[in-house]
Design a protein around this motif. Sequence first.
Motif: not given
Length: 762
Positions: A727-730, A741-749, A752-755
């Motif tokens: 669901f691209n929850s990002y 601010d490079a440290g302002y990051i949160y949530g899933p790593v 959406r990624t296909y493999f």
Amino acid sequence: MIKKIWGLIILLSCSIAGFTQDNTDANLIGHVINKNSKEYIPNINVSIKGTTIGTVTDATGHYFLKNLPIGNFTIVVSGLGFKSEEKEITLVSGKTIEVDFEIEEDQIQLESVVVSATRNEINRKESPTIVNIISPQILENTNSVCLAQGLNFQPGLRVETNCQNCGFQQVRINGLDGPYSQILIDSRPIFSSLASVYGIEQIPANMIERVEIIRGGGSAILGSNAIAGTINIITKEPTTNSVTISNTSSLIYGKKTDIYTSLNASVVSDDYKTGVMIFGSTRQRSPFDYDNDGFTEIAKMDVKNIGGRGFYKLSNFSKLTFEYHNLGEFRRGGNNLDLPPHDADVTEQIEHNINAGSINYNIFSKNYKHKFNIFTSAQKIVRKSYYGAQKDLNAYGSTDDKTLIAGMQYTYSMDTLIFMPAQLTIGTEYTNNKMVDKMLGYERIINQTVNTKSIFLQNEWKNEKISILLGGRFDKHNLIDNPIISPRLNLRYNPNEFMSLRASYSSGFRAPQAFDEDLHITAVGGNVAIIRLAPNLKTEKSHSYSASVDFYKTFGNIQTNFLIEGFYTDLDNIFVLEKIGTDNSGNILLERRNGSGAIVQGINLEGKVAPTQNLQFQFGFTFQKSEYKEAQQWSDDENLTPQKKMFRAPDRYGYLTINYHVIKNFNISLSGTYTGSMLVQHFAGYVAEDTEKKTPDFYDLNLKLSYDFKLNSSAKLQLNGGVQNIFNSYQNDFDKGEFRDAGYIYGPVLPRTYFLGLKVII
């Protein structure tokens, strides 16, 4: 004391030499089949209890052991996903006997053997503290190519990214930061502060046999900084002659590639006295810019890893194990990645060369009452780095990090000690870490030597219904004036065959030293943020309590396991970061100081249900509250009210995995994580002033399909594919441009990624 210990080793060696018998022509043959399906099972461990003698079943489920010692023994069969079974046998010279087994499936892994709970092998169901296991199947079903990706699928654990530029990650256990957790490789604390910066992403999945996790201080005997818990990575040991080659190719957001390739090859001698496994992997990840501002949200990465593990059985009662691996990694984030680092507006570039190895020697008596272990591990890391902004020539740095660990452990099993059977464990451990981190352009040098001399002692009284473990660890840390004693108490009571009640208490500490985040420099507002230690920084201490109810019962063919666990950790002199201004170069200064203290408390829920042998559910959920005892000032902005709630600590989070074998060779795996809302810091730069942000909830759902093609009786080909974060929850509000601010990051790593993947096993 040392002379006495070596005398004991010589005495045991001489005694054992008398038990070693060649050419007895006492042989053992048999087969192992699945009790329900009646199918023959390959790769099941078959061993003689109290010795190093063992083998595994072949592709047809049969085994053969020859020239065995004469006498009465217990033969044990075990395997991942199956319940262990034992049988008493009598071996006679010149005679071959047949012993067959029918074993039951153990979909919820209650019967697994673990080592992290007591520093000794113990059945997980009988462990005095809760031990969770991440198996190779979990790593495969969740498409985890490294340790960091697999850690999310356990209760109380959450992996987060802390930097947009380089992708620095840490794992939180029960809401506490990464430095509160003890990370071990084969039960040894080889993970230094520097190794912890990027370490959980550097360990490839193909190197891992299993990961044992203990939440809370129940594992304090393994190290007094195991305040939040312990993650023990058990590396793969050769068991069969086999070769496995695999590749997983991913498209991040359907645009950028992430390609992982691995190789495992093992050879074991016909008598199973010698074995060697070689493992290697490569990973190439393209940089990814999610919001099209020219700056990466996911760093470029190129990793190469090669190593091996082997064993040599010196006798039927002694074994030498050795392991070595080398890892080379390059990662870079920021903008203009094709230019030299100092020609870009923002760059974080790191090159690692890591060499690590260990030697482990085990010897035990014929009756298995006396066990002695001597071990040593070493690691050397060379790092070249650039953490800079605004084309700064001063931002180059270098780090040299050496770690050495050596120790010994003696275990004595007693039929009765006062009132119950008991197991006494005593040992000593020495750890030395020497780190020199230089950024001469910023006039920043960390020259840190950490020596810790430790003695541990514990006794566990136990039977099937009750376990009482009382012990402690004595540590003399060179950065702390006085020795520290960390006691431990664990209780287990089984009122019936379906339930285990557990309770524990332990204490721990963190020394006033540099930790992983101190060795990572984040770009903020066109400058960099540097962490320094306050001159009067005091030792942080902890008291941890937990209690749990573990219920396991089979209803017909439905296997179930439900756990509820409460935890409470009281921290004194807690380490906090406070923004105190800038240095002469305009860099932001963050100082590590002592706060008044903190309380972290909550409840972990876990459930495992296997309705059939083809369908398994596993889920976990955590409710927690993490607060300082007094509100802390984190910014020099006087308009910001001091904050009592801990940052980056959601009150709710959890995971789910579902695995379904549609038909024998076709598998569907569904997995996901939930991350509740949390409070994060947002430093000024892209935004006008320091602020606090309450994040939204995230639901990260993954799907994997796989099909196995049988090539012959011992070889197969697997094709797989799927989608991560369907669901691209990002995060959708990243800072943009060079002043972010490079440290302002949160949530899933990952977005959406296909493999697609391929694996060949021969």
